[in-house]
Design an enzyme around this catalytic site. Structure first.
Site, PDB file in Angstrom:
ATOM      1  N   GLY A  15       1.017  -1.320  -0.271  1.00 19.20           N
ATOM      2  CA  GLY A  15      -0.139  -0.066  -0.038  1.00 19.20           C
ATOM      3  C   GLY A  15       0.877   1.141  -0.118  1.00 19.20           C
ATOM      4  O   GLY A  15       0.302   2.249   0.587  1.00 19.20           O
ATOM      5  N   HIS A 110       2.038   1.060 -13.251  1.00 13.29           N
ATOM      6  CA  HIS A 110       2.644  -0.231 -14.047  1.00 13.29           C
ATOM      7  C   HIS A 110       4.325   0.540 -13.591  1.00 13.29           C
ATOM      8  O   HIS A 110       4.788   1.471 -13.932  1.00 13.29           O
ATOM      9  CB  HIS A 110       2.499  -0.518 -14.963  1.00 13.29           C
ATOM     10  N   GLU A 180       6.427   7.487  -9.665  1.00 12.10           N
ATOM     11  CA  GLU A 180       5.131   6.977  -9.704  1.00 12.10           C
ATOM     12  C   GLU A 180       4.408   8.189  -9.160  1.00 12.10           C
ATOM     13  O   GLU A 180       2.547   8.470  -8.893  1.00 12.10           O
ATOM     14  CB  GLU A 180       4.985   5.710  -8.780  1.00 12.10           C
TER      15      GLU A 180
HETATM   16  C1  GRF Z   1       4.106   0.328  -7.370  1.00 12.07           C
HETATM   17  O1  GRF Z   1       5.630  -0.062  -8.080  1.00 12.07           O
HETATM   18  C2  GRF Z   1       3.115   0.597  -8.968  1.00 12.07           C
HETATM   19  O2  GRF Z   1       3.666   0.931  -9.704  1.00 12.07           O
HETATM   20  C3  GRF Z   1       2.928  -1.814  -8.731  1.00 12.07           C
HETATM   21  O3  GRF Z   1       2.736  -1.718  -7.981  1.00 12.07           O
HETATM   22  C4  GRF Z   1       3.688  -0.984  -6.353  1.00 12.07           C
HETATM   23  C5  GRF Z   1       3.102  -0.263  -5.634  1.00 12.07           C
HETATM   24  O4  GRF Z   1       3.194  -1.247  -4.500  1.00 12.07           O
HETATM   25  N1  GRF Z   1       1.111  -1.142  -9.761  1.00 12.07           N
HETATM   26  P1  GRF Z   1       2.354  -0.305  -3.525  1.00 12.07           P
HETATM   27  O5  GRF Z   1       1.920  -0.139  -3.461  1.00 12.07           O
HETATM   28  O6  GRF Z   1       3.912  -1.011  -2.792  1.00 12.07           O
HETATM   29  O7  GRF Z   1       1.239  -2.224  -2.837  1.00 12.07           O
END
Ligand code: GRF
Length: 207
Positions: A15, A110, A180
């Site tokens: 998360g 992603h 991100e």
């Molecule tokens: C990030 O790298 C995102 O790009 C991918 O999941 C990762 C994040 O997961 N979709 P989280 O938020 O740490 O659980």
């Protein structure tokens, strides 16, 4: 759209992406409200983060469903109980068959430059390891509208980072994740402002 955009978040893991969105909302740089967080695993730490901020949490455990359609239907049933202008996947490692109601209203992020290093088997550290093993000189992240195939829908925006000699999957992941943290809120803002126009595979960003 007047006022805050109402979000629903789908997640499977730690998360950090959810936390970034919460932080941006609390800092006042994203005018949004998270209505609900849906977790595909009961022990996903992201659910705890949501609870810490008083956000309603629902668990739809992937392992309880044999078919992706049934799993998706249950997610949709849960989402219908809340106002969700936009559904955002935030480290959601499952396929969600998107119903007509949410067509063009589900986003994913992603941690690579789609169409490279993406698809069902590319998640977490595996993505960055594959980038390093291949020897590309850049990587990055992609925010896109989700469709019913992993990492496939129309691309909204991409951010590029260099791959540096001596990078490990962890160091590259950190560099990508920094991007991100601004790319996802930016895409949400553009959606909120009605500036994203989808035509087939292409998303135009209106002035
Ligand atoms: C990030 O790298 C995102 O790009 C991918 O999941 C990762 C994040 O997961 N979709 P989280 O938020 O740490 O659980």
């Amino acid at each position: 759209m007047q006022g805050p955009i109402h979000l629903a978040v789908l997640l499977s893991g730690t998360g950090r992406t959810l936390q970034n969105i919460i932080d941006k909302i609390e800092q006042g740089s994203l005018d949004a409200r998270i209505e609900v967080v849906v977790g595909s695993h009961a022990d996903a730490f992201g659910l705890q983060r949501a609870k810490n901020h008083g956000i309603p949490v629902v668990v739809v455990e992937k392992k309880r469903y044999k078919r992706i359609e049934e799993f998706s239907d249950e997610i949709t049933t849960q989402l219908r109980k809340y106002r969700a202008d936009l559904v955002i996947m935030a480290g959601f490692n499952c396929l969600y068959k998107i119903p007509d109601k949410y067509a063009g209203r589900v986003m994913n992020i992603h941690p690579a430059l789609i169409p490279s290093f993406c698809g069902r088997d590319f998640w977490g550290k595996k993505v960055h390891k594959a980038v390093l093993d291949y020897g590309t000189k850049v990587s990055g992240c992609t925010v896109h509208f989700a469709d019913n195939t992993y990492d496939n829908g129309p691309i909204i925006l991409q951010r590029v980072v260099p791959v540096i000699n001596g990078d490990t999957p962890e160091s590259l992941a950190d560099r990508v994740f920094k991007e991100e943290c601004s790319a996802y809120p930016e895409a949400i803002r553009l959606f909120q402002q009605g500036k994203l126009k989808i035509e087939g595979r292409k998303v135009s960003i209106l002035p």
